[in-house]
Design a protein around this motif. Structure first.
Motif, mmCIF file in Angstrom:
data_model
loop_
_atom_site.group_PDB
_atom_site.id
_atom_site.type_symbol
_atom_site.label_atom_id
_atom_site.label_comp_id
_atom_site.label_asym_id
_atom_site.label_seq_id
_atom_site.Cartn_x
_atom_site.Cartn_y
_atom_site.Cartn_z
ATOM 1 N N LYS A 192 0.840 -1.199 0.000
ATOM 2 C CA LYS A 192 0.000 0.000 0.000
ATOM 3 C C LYS A 192 0.877 1.252 0.000
ATOM 4 O O LYS A 192 1.869 1.335 0.722
ATOM 5 C CB LYS A 192 -0.913 0.016 1.223
ATOM 6 N N ASP B 117 1.265 4.967 0.951
ATOM 7 C CA ASP B 117 0.744 6.027 1.813
ATOM 8 C C ASP B 117 1.520 7.327 1.665
ATOM 9 O O ASP B 117 1.077 8.383 2.116
ATOM 10 C CB ASP B 117 0.779 5.579 3.284
ATOM 11 N N ARG C 244 -5.363 1.101 -8.143
ATOM 12 C CA ARG C 244 -6.183 1.930 -7.252
ATOM 13 C C ARG C 244 -7.548 1.291 -7.118
ATOM 14 O O ARG C 244 -8.234 1.025 -8.115
ATOM 15 C CB ARG C 244 -6.324 3.351 -7.811
ATOM 16 N N ASN C 245 -7.965 1.028 -5.866
ATOM 17 C CA ASN C 245 -9.256 0.376 -5.660
ATOM 18 C C ASN C 245 -10.392 1.402 -5.598
ATOM 19 O O ASN C 245 -10.163 2.615 -5.722
ATOM 20 C CB ASN C 245 -9.230 -0.528 -4.418
ATOM 21 N N ASP D 187 -11.998 2.497 -3.192
ATOM 22 C CA ASP D 187 -11.902 3.416 -2.053
ATOM 23 C C ASP D 187 -10.786 4.446 -2.241
ATOM 24 O O ASP D 187 -10.539 5.269 -1.351
ATOM 25 C CB ASP D 187 -11.652 2.627 -0.763
ATOM 26 N N GLU E 19 -7.597 3.773 -2.492
ATOM 27 C CA GLU E 19 -6.311 3.306 -1.977
ATOM 28 C C GLU E 19 -5.435 2.870 -3.150
ATOM 29 O O GLU E 19 -5.921 2.255 -4.113
ATOM 30 C CB GLU E 19 -6.506 2.143 -1.009
#
Length: 245
Positions: free
Chosen positions: A46, A48, A183-184, A186, A188
């Protein structure tokens, strides 16, 4: 083997040799499919970190590079601050991007080039090459370092620089690569894959043509013959398909 010494056989003998080679080609295709499946099954990381890029209309986030799609491919183009033109090898590969992009854009994929130089510094070169693909700058953020295509001067000096997942003895602070992100729904973002060095051959369609010919790539060193497409010394021979007078 010198080409002039190559064996010459009857059509029937050639068919038999070709069928034997086809067995190996089919096995390679199955192995390639298996390798691609393994690649898709790799775990993700992920993202961030708030990477920032510069484009034609100002600052962009990593999410912006997706252009509304769920998959993003970033080609790490070698163009450092102060350079007048891009790496010939990266340019060779990038000559293939616009054609692919016409189709990738309709398959939920954005393909964007990213370079370390400030955005303004590679605009003249992009115009010279006639490219249309999106190309942004990562100047001022850690993106190129984090994804393994830039080394800091102190790392090179200390011999701790890495490339392609291993320590490198080279003195280059800029190197090529490809990174893939997802990229999902949501919003993310995940890093799914990166490849470097010979792993980039898959993106160079011209090499696939060369590999089918008797002389093959005909290189003393990888890409030793490649030039920017406006820097070859002579014009290609006229095509027989142009027709006669």
């Amino acid at each position: 083997m010198h080409l002039n010494d190559h064996p010459v056989v009857s059509r029937e003998q050639w068919i038999q040799a070709r069928k034997q080679h086809l067995i190996h080609e089919k096995a390679f295709t199955r192995q390639r499919d298996q390798l691609s499946a393994e690649r898709r099954a790799l775990p993700w990381v992920k993202i961030d970190k708030p990477y920032r890029f510069q484009g034609p209309h100002g600052e962009l986030s990593l999410a912006d590079l997706f252009g509304g799609r769920s998959q993003l491919m970033v080609y790490h183009f070698m163009f450092a601050e102060g350079w007048d033109e891009g790496c010939p090898g990266c340019s060779f590969l990038s000559d293939h991007i616009d054609g692919a992009n016409q189709h990738l854009a309709h398959h939920d994929i954005a393909l964007v080039a990213v370079s370390h130089a400030p955005f303004a510094e590679f605009q003249a070169f992009k115009r010279r090459m006639g490219w249309k693909f999106d190309w942004v700058s990562s100047a001022g953020c850690d993106f190129n370092y984090d994804f393994g295509v830039c080394a800091r001067a102190d790392e090179v000096a200390a011999g701790t620089a890495t490339y392609n997942y291993e320590k490198t003895d080279g003195a280059e602070e800029e190197l090529p690569g490809l990174s893939v992100f997802y990229r999902n729904e949501d919003g993310e973002i995940f890093h799914t894959y990166s490849t470097y060095a010979r792993g980039l051959d898959l993106l160079v369609g011209a090499y696939n043509y060369l590999d089918l010919t008797p002389k093959g790539r005909n290189e003393e060193q990888i890409m030793d013959w490649v030039r920017h497409h406006d820097r070859y010394d002579d014009k290609p021979a006229a095509s027989c398909c142009h027709g006669g007078s």
